[in-house]
Design a protein around this motif. Structure first.
Motif, mmCIF file in Angstrom:
data_model
loop_
_atom_site.group_PDB
_atom_site.id
_atom_site.type_symbol
_atom_site.label_atom_id
_atom_site.label_comp_id
_atom_site.label_asym_id
_atom_site.label_seq_id
_atom_site.Cartn_x
_atom_site.Cartn_y
_atom_site.Cartn_z
ATOM 1 N N VAL A 221 0.796 -1.183 -0.013
ATOM 2 C CA VAL A 221 -0.037 0.103 0.144
ATOM 3 C C VAL A 221 1.059 1.271 0.029
ATOM 4 N N GLY A 222 2.259 1.077 0.517
ATOM 5 C CA GLY A 222 3.054 2.246 0.616
ATOM 6 C C GLY A 222 3.382 3.003 -0.508
ATOM 7 N N VAL A 223 3.087 2.234 -1.786
ATOM 8 C CA VAL A 223 3.523 2.897 -3.022
ATOM 9 C C VAL A 223 2.737 4.099 -3.040
ATOM 10 N N THR A 244 1.692 2.152 6.796
ATOM 11 C CA THR A 244 2.930 2.798 7.123
ATOM 12 C C THR A 244 3.389 2.755 8.649
ATOM 13 N N ILE A 245 2.208 2.913 9.501
ATOM 14 C CA ILE A 245 2.548 2.811 10.973
ATOM 15 C C ILE A 245 2.673 1.276 11.106
ATOM 16 N N ALA A 285 16.687 3.018 9.793
ATOM 17 C CA ALA A 285 15.972 3.420 11.197
ATOM 18 C C ALA A 285 15.596 4.989 10.435
ATOM 19 N N VAL A 286 16.568 5.574 9.796
ATOM 20 C CA VAL A 286 16.339 6.949 9.298
ATOM 21 C C VAL A 286 15.266 6.953 8.130
ATOM 22 N N LYS A 287 15.581 5.723 7.165
ATOM 23 C CA LYS A 287 14.443 5.806 6.285
ATOM 24 C C LYS A 287 13.012 5.461 6.583
ATOM 25 N N ILE A 288 13.019 4.673 7.751
ATOM 26 C CA ILE A 288 11.696 4.213 8.234
ATOM 27 C C ILE A 288 10.935 5.697 8.815
ATOM 28 N N GLN A 291 9.694 7.735 6.161
ATOM 29 C CA GLN A 291 8.793 7.176 5.451
ATOM 30 C C GLN A 291 7.483 7.755 6.363
ATOM 31 N N LEU A 292 7.562 7.320 7.457
ATOM 32 C CA LEU A 292 6.362 7.520 8.585
ATOM 33 C C LEU A 292 6.091 8.950 8.371
ATOM 34 N N GLY A 293 7.186 9.890 8.325
ATOM 35 C CA GLY A 293 7.116 11.475 8.405
ATOM 36 C C GLY A 293 6.264 11.922 7.157
ATOM 37 N N SER A 294 6.489 11.158 6.019
ATOM 38 C CA SER A 294 6.294 11.596 4.604
ATOM 39 C C SER A 294 4.560 11.555 4.411
ATOM 40 N N ASN A 295 3.712 10.785 5.389
ATOM 41 C CA ASN A 295 2.499 11.012 5.391
ATOM 42 C C ASN A 295 1.830 12.007 5.723
ATOM 43 N N ILE A 296 2.782 13.017 6.170
ATOM 44 C CA ILE A 296 2.195 14.338 6.463
ATOM 45 C C ILE A 296 2.221 15.233 4.920
ATOM 46 N N PRO A 297 1.051 15.401 4.556
ATOM 47 C CA PRO A 297 1.302 15.889 3.093
ATOM 48 C C PRO A 297 2.087 17.265 2.926
#
Length: 404
Positions: A221-223, A244-245, A285-288, A291-297
């Motif tokens: 789904v993360g695509v 993503t969570i 860890a930085v990548k994850i 990735q989590l932060g990029s959910n914020i538009p």
């Protein structure tokens, strides 16, 4: 199968990728009129994906099969490795010569079709394998197969000259996502879990499955994170956030498992092996977190709106995380004698990668305010030279271990 030959060949291909990186960095600063920068970039990225990472993953997965089920016939995989390499070198020459045209598209298609056949054979042989890493390799190869949709779409648009900017970008990010976060990451986790099992720290079936499915749906789904700018419906955005969570929770589980077994790794692994695992773990860890932060538009728009930020992120995942882990896996096979000179090359490599990522990261951060770092491209050239020289030292000192 001559595993030492194929592994050394993989490092040679990584050496060529680094050489292309040096030429591109040099060309930004100085004139090399007979080489087209865009064609160089395309040759560099395609050869890095297929000639280096895909090739070494094939060899390491075949090495894994030979350990978990010695009865499996490996000759068919060796032929596929040779076909993939032939296609990779054809891509290297074709893209450098003319970018996207019939020859480079034909070579790319050959490499993609090889991945389909490799996946088919592994699925067939996996029925005879009982091991926790198996599902990670199956998922990785599944993602490699579905990533091809993005490439076929790009090839069609390039050859037909019918290009829609949104669809072009979406196809590119789709391919990159399922290669980076799918094929590469899942295969690396499979290799890590098997290495831990060999060191006497196997993961339980229950924890492995929970971690796997959280990561799997997160990737599938993360695509959507790559195409948030396409104004997706709210329920799809909510699903992306949720998965993503879940993927972040899976990564935390993986970190927890490694930490719990660290005492055992101190006894079984060399100090350098453990340091590289920490180094790669930090990058992952930085990548994850990103990735989590990029959910914020707003953050997502910023990340995809600045080229330097995209380049820094791609290098973080591909170089500091995946390529470094795979190079360490090659040396950890114990097929090669790890001398002081080889270790020096590895330390230089780690330093070069870190400095390169630091500079790219700073350039990304400063580009938000449209501030350019003085001599940044000069430093990037020096760092790419350091990586190139380090890989040369490693390659020249990879002597096959003598078995008594």
């Amino acid at each position: 199968m001559q595993r030492t030959f194929w592994l050394k060949f993989s490092v040679f291909n990584f050496f060529l990728v680094a050489l292309l990186g040096v030429i591109m960095r040099y060309k930004i600063l100085y004139s090399l009129p007979f080489l087209d920068q865009k064609h160089l970039q395309e040759a560099h990225s395609h050869f890095a994906f297929y000639g280096w990472i895909t090739n070494v993953l094939y060899v390491l997965i075949v090495n894994y099969i030979s350990k978990v089920n010695p009865l499996v016939q490996l000759k068919k995989y060796e032929y596929l490795i040779m076909i993939n390499l032939a296609a990779s070198f054809a891509m290297l020459g074709a893209f450098m010569y003319g970018g996207y045209f019939w020859a480079s598209i034909a070579a790319s298609t050959a490499a993609l079709l090889t991945s389909f056949v490799f996946c088919y054979f592994f699925v067939k042989d996996a029925r005879k394998i009982q091991d926790v890493s198996k599902i990670w390799f199956l998922a990785g190869l599944f993602f490699a197969v579905i990533s091809s949709v993005g490439v076929f779409n790009l090839a069609y648009m390039m050859s037909s000259k019918n290009i829609s900017q949104d669809i072009y970008l979406a196809s590119e990010y789709y391919f990159l996502h399922f290669q980076y976060n799918g094929f590469f990451i899942f295969s690396c986790i499979g290799l890590l879990l098997y290495s831990l099992k060999e060191a006497g720290s196997p993961i339980s079936e229950r924890n492995n499955r929970l971690m796997f499915w959280l990561m799997f749906f997160g990737c599938l789904v993360g695509v959507g994170l790559s195409v948030l700018w396409m104004k997706l419906p709210v329920f799809i955005f909510a699903l992306i956030v949720l998965t993503t969570i879940g993927q972040t929770a899976s990564a935390v589980m993986l970190f927890g498992f490694v930490r719990k077994n660290w005492t055992n790794l101190v006894l079984k692994w060399s100090p350098m092996q453990r340091f590289v695992l920490i180094y790669v773990g930090f990058a992952f860890a930085v990548k994850i977190a990103l990735q989590l932060g990029s959910n914020i538009p707003a953050l997502n728009q910023f990340a995809f709106g600045f080229r330097n930020v995209v380049i820094a992120y791609l290098h973080l995942v591909l170089l500091m995380c995946i390529a470094t882990f795979l190079l360490n896996q090659i040396l950890a096979t114990n097929y090669f004698t790890v001398t002081k000179t080889l270790l020096l090359g590895l330390k230089m490599f780690l330093l070069g990668i870190f400095l390169n990522e630091l500079m790219l990261g700073l350039m990304g951060i400063f580009s938000i305010k449209y501030i350019s770092i003085p001599y940044a491209n000069h430093f990037l050239l020096y760092f790419s030279l350091l990586i190139f020289v380090a890989l040369g030292i490693i390659l020249l000192n990879m002597k096959t271990r003598k078995v008594n």
